[in-house]
Write a protein that holds these residues in place. Structure first.
Motif, PDB file in Angstrom:
ATOM      1  N   LYS A   1      40.283  34.028  29.089  1.00 14.61           N
ATOM      2  CA  LYS A   1      41.082  35.195  29.460  1.00 14.61           C
ATOM      3  C   LYS A   1      42.538  34.770  29.635  1.00 14.61           C
ATOM      4  O   LYS A   1      42.962  34.403  30.727  1.00 14.61           O
ATOM      5  CB  LYS A   1      40.522  35.802  30.756  1.00 14.61           C
TER       6      LYS A   1
ATOM      7  N   CYS B   1      39.287  43.829  26.838  1.00 11.07           N
ATOM      8  CA  CYS B   1      38.961  43.562  28.254  1.00 11.07           C
ATOM      9  C   CYS B   1      38.472  42.123  28.431  1.00 11.07           C
ATOM     10  O   CYS B   1      38.795  41.467  29.427  1.00 11.07           O
ATOM     11  CB  CYS B   1      37.890  44.539  28.751  1.00 11.07           C
TER      12      CYS B   1
ATOM     13  N   GLN C   1      43.915  38.711  31.054  1.00 15.49           N
ATOM     14  CA  GLN C   1      44.052  38.114  32.400  1.00 15.49           C
ATOM     15  C   GLN C   1      44.907  38.965  33.326  1.00 15.49           C
ATOM     16  O   GLN C   1      44.864  38.822  34.550  1.00 15.49           O
ATOM     17  CB  GLN C   1      44.614  36.688  32.325  1.00 15.49           C
TER      18      GLN C   1
ATOM     19  N   GLN D   1      40.099  47.303  35.664  1.00 19.85           N
ATOM     20  CA  GLN D   1      38.820  47.085  36.361  1.00 19.85           C
ATOM     21  C   GLN D   1      37.776  46.512  35.419  1.00 19.85           C
ATOM     22  O   GLN D   1      37.040  45.596  35.763  1.00 19.85           O
ATOM     23  CB  GLN D   1      38.344  48.397  36.992  1.00 19.85           C
ATOM     24  N   GLU D   2      37.725  47.073  34.216  1.00 23.91           N
ATOM     25  CA  GLU D   2      36.768  46.583  33.213  1.00 23.91           C
ATOM     26  C   GLU D   2      37.069  45.110  32.883  1.00 23.91           C
ATOM     27  O   GLU D   2      36.177  44.299  32.711  1.00 23.91           O
ATOM     28  CB  GLU D   2      36.889  47.461  31.957  1.00 23.91           C
TER      29      GLU D   2
ATOM     30  N   LYS E   1      38.513  43.079  34.877  1.00 23.97           N
ATOM     31  CA  LYS E   1      38.571  42.330  36.158  1.00 23.97           C
ATOM     32  C   LYS E   1      39.902  41.580  36.261  1.00 23.97           C
ATOM     33  O   LYS E   1      39.955  40.396  36.618  1.00 23.97           O
ATOM     34  CB  LYS E   1      37.387  41.373  36.296  1.00 23.97           C
TER      35      LYS E   1
ATOM     36  N   SER F   1      36.693  47.639  46.707  1.00 20.86           N
ATOM     37  CA  SER F   1      36.224  46.977  45.480  1.00 20.86           C
ATOM     38  C   SER F   1      37.308  46.892  44.409  1.00 20.86           C
ATOM     39  O   SER F   1      37.068  46.425  43.307  1.00 20.86           O
ATOM     40  CB  SER F   1      35.045  47.772  44.919  1.00 20.86           C
ATOM     41  N   SER F   2      38.513  47.338  44.746  1.00 21.61           N
ATOM     42  CA  SER F   2      39.547  47.433  43.713  1.00 21.61           C
ATOM     43  C   SER F   2      40.006  46.060  43.214  1.00 21.61           C
ATOM     44  O   SER F   2      39.974  45.074  43.955  1.00 21.61           O
ATOM     45  CB  SER F   2      40.742  48.185  44.312  1.00 21.61           C
ATOM     46  N   VAL F   3      40.472  46.028  41.965  1.00 27.91           N
ATOM     47  CA  VAL F   3      41.176  44.830  41.487  1.00 27.91           C
ATOM     48  C   VAL F   3      42.524  44.796  42.220  1.00 27.91           C
ATOM     49  O   VAL F   3      42.979  45.825  42.722  1.00 27.91           O
ATOM     50  CB  VAL F   3      41.426  44.891  39.952  1.00 27.91           C
TER      51      VAL F   3
END
Ligand SMILES: NC(=O)c1ccc[n+]([C@@H]2O[C@H](COP(=O)([O-])OP(=O)(O)OC[C@H]3O[C@@H](n4cnc5c(N)ncnc54)[C@H](OP(=O)(O)O)[C@@H]3O)[C@@H](O)[C@H]2O)c1
Length: 358
Positions: free
Chosen positions: A2, A73, A77, A112-113, A115, A168-170
Motif C-alpha cells: 500500500k 483500495c 495508503q 474506509q474501504e 483502511k 470505528s472511523s479511519v
C-alpha cells in the motif's frame, strides 16, 4: 504494497500542486477526476508514477467499476479529497451537494474501504460571513454564506465532523485553505477565483480600449476596502503543508487552517497589481466614493465581470493557525510578499498576451 496516494480533484489548481509534490518525492499517485491532470514539463501528459482513472465523486464508488475500485483500495495508503464544484454561480447549496456533500461521503467510503487516512480539503470560508476571529475548533457559529459553494463546503465538512466522532472511523484530517494563488499561472488562470480574475478583467478592458485607439485608459475603480485583507497563499506552499501534515499521524482528528501568518492587505494587493501592469491600472474605492462619483461605464463593466467576488473585498475575519504552527512550524505557509505577488501577476499577464499573439 500500500504505497499509492489517492488524490481526487488532481486536475484542479490545488490538486496539480499536490500531485507534483508527491511525484517529485517518488510517490506513486492515483489521480481520480474526470479529466487527466496536465503536468508542466517536457511531457505534460504522462509521468511513470501517475495513474489517472476517470472518476465522478458524486457517484457511489466514484463511478469506478467494482474491480478497479477494489484494486485502487488495495494499494492506497492515503486519500486526499480535493474534488469539488468551486464556482460561485448559485446562491444556495442545493446544486452543489452531489459533488460537495455526496462527494465527501463517497471519498470517506473509499478511505474506509482502503483502511487509509482521509485528508479532506475544505475551505477557510466555511466561516461564511463571520467577521471576527475564526478558530480551528469553530464551525457553526450561526454565520450566513455568500454563495452556495461556501454553504456546501460547510455541509461537507460538517458531515465529516460527525464521522470523526465515530469510534470505528479511519483517521480524518480537515484542511481549510485560504485563497490559493498559483505561483506560475497560465493564461487560463484568469478563470479561477482570486486576483487573476481581476487582472484578466482589467487587461481585457485595456485591450479593447487599445483596439479602439484609446491608449490612455483612466485608472479603474474597484469597489472594495483598501484597509481590508485577504487570506492569500501560494499553491506550492499549500501543497508543502498538506504533504508535511499528512506525513504526521498526529494530524488525524485535527483541523488545520492553511493560512499565512498574516493576511495580505488589499493595499499591498493593489500595489502588486499596478506594478504588474507597469502603470496605475486599478484601485480600490469605497462605497462613499462611489456614491459621490458613480461608476463610469468601464468600471460598471468591470464590476459585472467580477460580481461574485466583490463580497470578498471587505474582509475582516482572522483565521487562527495554532494547529498548523504546532505540527508543521511557524515557517510553514509563509505570507506572500509584494514581490512574489507582482512576479505571479506579471507571469499571468505575459502568459495571457502570449496566448493572444498570432
Ligand atoms: N483554490 C482555492 O483558492 C481554494 C481555497 C480553499 C479551498 N479550496 C478547496 O480546494 C479543493 C481544490 O480546489 P481547486 O481550487 O483546486 O479547484 P478547481 O481548480 O476548481 O478543481 C476542482 C477539481 O475537482 C474536480 N471535480 C469537480 N467535480 C468533480 C466530480 N463530479 N467528480 C470528480 N472530480 C470533480 C475537478 O476535476 P475534473 O473537472 O477533471 O473532474 C478538479 O480536479 C476544493 O475542495 C476547494 O473547495 C480551494
Amino acid at each position: 504494497m500500500k504505497e499509492h496516494i489517492v488524490i481526487t480533484g488532481a486536475s484542479g489548481l490545488v490538486g496539480r500542486a499536490l500531485l507534483s509534490k508527491y511525484l517529485a518525492q517518488g510517490c506513486p499517485v492515483i489521480a481520480l477526476c474526470r479529466k487527466p491532470p496536465i503536468l508542466t514539463g517536457p511531457d505534460p501528459a504522462s509521468h511513470p508514477l501517475l495513474f489517472w482513472h476517470w472518476a465522478d465523486v458524486s457517484l457511489p464508488r466514484l463511478g469506478l467499476d467494482p474491480v478497479t475500485y477494489a484494486e485502487i483500495c488495495a494499494k492506497t495508503q492515503l486519500v486526499f479529497h480535493l474534488a469539488a464544484r468551486t464556482d460561485f454561480k448559485d446562491a444556495t447549496a442545493a446544486s452543489y451537494l452531489p459533488v460537495n456533500l455526496a462527494g465527501v461521503e463517497h471519498a470517506l467510503a473509499l478511505a474506509q474501504e482502503a483502511k487509509a487516512p482521509l485528508h479532506h480539503v475544505s475551505t477557510a470560508f466555511v466561516c461564511g460571513d463571520w467577521s471576527n476571529e475564526f478558530r480551528e475548533i469553530d464551525l457553526d457559529l450561526g454565520q450566513h454564506f455568500r454563495n452556495g459553494y461556501e454553504e456546501s463546503k460547510f455541509l461537507g465538512e460538517s458531515f465529516l465532523h460527525g464521522a470523526m466522532a465515530a469510534p470505528s472511523s479511519v483517521p480524518i484530517t480537515i484542511h481549510r485553505p485560504g485563497i490559493v494563488v498559483e505561483r506560475n499561472p497560465s493564461a487560463g488562470s484568469g478563470k479561477t477565483f482570486g486576483p487573476f480574475l481581476f487582472l484578466d478583467a482589467v487587461a481585457r478592458l485595456r485591450d479593447s480600449a487599445e483596439a479602439k485607439g484609446n491608449t490612455t485608459l483612466p485608472v479603474l475603480r474597484v469597489q472594495g476596502n483598501r484597509q481590508a485583507h485577504l487570506p492569500l497563499i501560494f499553491d506550492d506552499a499549500v501543497a508543502d503543508a498538506l504533504v508535511r501534515l499528512a506525513a504526521q499521524p498526529e494530524s488525524g482528528g485535527q483541523v488545520f487552517q492553511l493560512v499565512a501568518p498574516q493576511p495580505v492587505s488589499n493595499e499591498l494587493l493593489e500595489d502588486a497589481f499596478n506594478e504588474a501592469f507597469g502603470q496605475p491600472a486599478a484601485r480600490f474605492a469605497g462605497d462613499e466614493e462611489f456614491s459621490h462619483q458613480p461608476a463610469n461605464p468601464l468600471e460598471a463593466l468591470l464590476a459585472r465581470k467580477t460580481t461574485p467576488y466583490a463580497a470578498y473585498l471587505d474582509l475582516s475575519v482572522r483565521f487562527t493557525r495554532r494547529n498548523l504552527n504546532s505540527l508543521a512550524g511557524a515557517k510553514m505557509l509563509p505570507t506572500p510578499t509584494r514581490a512574489e505577488l507582482t512576479r505571479a501577476f506579471q507571469a499571468f499577464l505575459a502568459a495571457r498576451s502570449q496566448r493572444k499573439a498570432p
